[in-house]
Motif scaffolding. Structure first.
Motif: not given
Length: 200
Positions: A130-132, A136-137, A145-152, A185-193
């Protein structure tokens, strides 16, 4: 793409590695195996890892541990196992790794179903997951620098059901292809957060 995968030799890590191998340069990292070794609970070890590898296009984390035990039996130190490893290991990976991530690169962290649907003996693990999610959000709003971050966040994975199914009564195991698709989806897509939840 040059993709760093921490935990590449685990059950999910091997599948994710195989799914991303075509056309990409995969760097496999483990605690005692892989192309490089690192202790993700130690920020100095993470720093040394990046100094040896250099810049990458994507960083995937599929590792970390937490203590599974009845709440009444958990000591303060037991909680710190998950905090140091799975929580701060991933936070430090982002904190340090942002310096080694190419522009528009991505971080993909790993949590799990316990953040939303905890089961017996998972107070510590659920807390860390839950903390992670909250991390992420929040950090997605500040990365540069346009960096994205997501969690699976996957439910019980079919390939691990023999080991864990007794802990997850009534959970329908998730086919591995659904899990690997979430990492893609996380690596190749455009979503973040995003918290990319995977259920059967």
């Amino acid at each position: 793409m040059k993709i760093l995968i921490i935990g590449a030799n685990g059950t999910i890590g091997r599948a994710v590695t195989n799914s991303l191998q075509n056309g990409n340069d995969i760097i496999k990292v483990g605690k005692t195996s892989g192309d490089f070794q690192a202790d993700i609970s130690n920020s100095s070890s993470i720093e040394d890892l990046f100094k040896n590898i250099g810049k990458v296009d994507a960083i995937i984390f599929i590792a970390g541990e937490a203590k599974w035990e009845q709440f009444e039996k958990l000591s303060e130190e037991d909680f710190y196992i998950g905090i140091r490893s799975k929580l701060m290991g991933q936070v430090n990976l982002v904190r340090i790794g942002q310096k080694y991530l190419h522009q528009k690169g991505s971080f993909t962290l790993t949590t799990g179903i316990l953040a939303d649907e905890p089961v017996d003996k998972t107070t510590s693990a659920a807390m860390v997951n839950g903390a992670i999610h909250s991390f992420i959000k929040a950090v997605a709003l500040e990365l540069e620098n346009g960096h994205r971050i997501n969690a699976v966040s996957a439910d019980l994975v079919a390939d691990a059901k023999d080991k864990y199914q007794d802990f997850f009564p009534g959970h329908t195991p998730v086919p591995m292809y659904k899990v690997t698709d979430a990492y893609k989806k996380s690596v190749l897509g455009l979503g973040t957060g995003q918290i990319i939840r995977v259920k059967a």
